[in-house]
Design a protein around this motif. Structure first.
Motif, PDB file in Angstrom:
ATOM      1  N   SER A 110     -32.253  21.097  61.250  1.00  0.00           N
ATOM      2  CA  SER A 110     -32.614  20.753  59.879  1.00  0.00           C
ATOM      3  C   SER A 110     -34.116  20.840  59.681  1.00  0.00           C
ATOM      4  O   SER A 110     -34.597  21.278  58.626  1.00  0.00           O
ATOM      5  N   ASN A 111     -34.868  20.429  60.682  1.00  0.00           N
ATOM      6  CA  ASN A 111     -36.322  20.478  60.573  1.00  0.00           C
ATOM      7  C   ASN A 111     -36.810  21.917  60.476  1.00  0.00           C
ATOM      8  O   ASN A 111     -37.639  22.240  59.618  1.00  0.00           O
ATOM      9  N   ASP A 112     -36.321  22.786  61.356  1.00  0.00           N
ATOM     10  CA  ASP A 112     -36.700  24.199  61.288  1.00  0.00           C
ATOM     11  C   ASP A 112     -36.369  24.768  59.910  1.00  0.00           C
ATOM     12  O   ASP A 112     -37.149  25.530  59.325  1.00  0.00           O
ATOM     13  N   LEU A 113     -35.215  24.395  59.416  1.00  0.00           N
ATOM     14  CA  LEU A 113     -34.734  24.947  58.159  1.00  0.00           C
ATOM     15  C   LEU A 113     -35.629  24.550  56.985  1.00  0.00           C
ATOM     16  O   LEU A 113     -35.945  25.373  56.125  1.00  0.00           O
ATOM     17  N   MET A 114     -36.058  23.286  56.954  1.00  0.00           N
ATOM     18  CA  MET A 114     -36.759  22.773  55.787  1.00  0.00           C
ATOM     19  C   MET A 114     -38.272  22.912  55.854  1.00  0.00           C
ATOM     20  O   MET A 114     -38.951  22.774  54.838  1.00  0.00           O
ATOM     21  N   THR A 115     -38.822  23.176  57.047  1.00  0.00           N
ATOM     22  CA  THR A 115     -40.282  23.268  57.165  1.00  0.00           C
ATOM     23  C   THR A 115     -40.764  24.691  57.407  1.00  0.00           C
ATOM     24  O   THR A 115     -41.966  24.917  57.520  1.00  0.00           O
ATOM     25  N   THR A 116     -39.837  25.644  57.502  1.00  0.00           N
ATOM     26  CA  THR A 116     -40.209  27.046  57.672  1.00  0.00           C
ATOM     27  C   THR A 116     -39.417  27.873  56.664  1.00  0.00           C
ATOM     28  O   THR A 116     -38.701  27.330  55.833  1.00  0.00           O
ATOM     29  N   HIS A 117     -39.548  29.192  56.767  1.00  0.00           N
ATOM     30  CA  HIS A 117     -38.822  30.065  55.847  1.00  0.00           C
ATOM     31  C   HIS A 117     -37.953  31.013  56.651  1.00  0.00           C
ATOM     32  O   HIS A 117     -38.429  31.692  57.552  1.00  0.00           O
TER      33      HIS A 117
END
Length: 251
Positions: A110-117
């Motif tokens: 979830s973190n990768d998904l919401m803080t990167t593109h």
């Protein structure tokens, strides 16, 4: 042969649905542990299927990510809607960011998904757009009230939140166990951060205070990091961090 073919088709469809469910469960587990760049063959092995089966259901990584996280991202958008309608814009913003950061702390995927593109994830594009509109609307109200600096832009806030949010999994991991290098403390010592899954509250409060025209002078939420915990956070942020299941050399 005709009867057998008719009997076989439903069974194949059931098998296909079951394989898809196994892949989604395995992908969620692996993405949670390792992030969105986790090897897809690891996901296939954990699901108990071959790589060909994985690619038949999900031809791209983006398709798999979208299927895994689509439902979980709707909660963030619901929180944004509530924040926009809040009578107090600052309370709405802080409540919204609490939901966002709890999501960021929940797992690395979830973190990768919401803080990167990540291109091709339709649900993510919708969430990013909704998030921007939510922050923009609340900032506009706060500027009109004189609560935040007049020169703060939506991009300033989104950049700061993404940078801070990127460190949340490492911060959570570093404070998940007591610091064994520090002197013993009593159970009532509030300076110990061991077992503090909401350690992100402190840096988020500092960031938000920097936006305000008159920052509140009350105590910061969550205990401060120890030197050992800070070192562990920085280690977790590095490319050399140990993935779940990895073995250290010589072990």
């Amino acid at each position: 042969m005709t009867v057998g073919a008719r009997d076989g088709a439903p069974r194949q469809r059931r098998d296909a649905r079951r394989n898809r469910e196994l892949l989604l469960e395995a992908a969620h587990e692996v993405f949670t542990e390792q992030g969105l760049d986790a090897p897809l063959d690891v996901i296939a092995r954990r699901a108990g299927v071959g790589n060909a089966t994985l690619y038949r259901h999900f031809p791209t990584r983006a398709a798999l990510v979208d299927a895994v996280f689509r439902d979980s991202l709707t909660g963030t958008m619901d929180a944004g809607e509530r924040a926009r309608k809040a009578p107090d814009a600052w309370a709405g913003l802080t409540a919204y960011l609490e939901v966002v950061f709890r999501t960021l702390a929940a797992d690395r995927g979830s973190n990768d998904l919401m803080t990167t593109h990540l291109r091709g994830v339709e649900s993510l594009e919708a969430v990013h757009g909704h998030n921007r509109r939510t922050v923009d609307a609340l900032l506009s109200r706060l500027r009109d009230e004189g609560t935040v600096r007049a020169d703060v832009t939506t991009e300033d806030v989104l950049f700061g939140l993404a940078a801070l949010g990127r460190a949340v999994p490492a911060l959570t991991a570093a404070t998940a166990a007591p610091d064994t290098t520090a002197p013993d403390t009593t159970a009532t010592d509030t300076t110990a951060t061991g077992g503090a899954p909401d350690a992100w509250r402190r840096p988020l409060a500092l960031f938000l205070a920097g936006l305000r025209t008159a920052p509140a002078a009350g105590p910061l939420p969550a205990p401060a990091l120890t030197a050992a915990e800070l070192a562990e956070v920085l280690r977790e942020l590095g490319p050399h961090r140990t993935r779940a299941g990895d073995r250290e050399p010589g072990t």
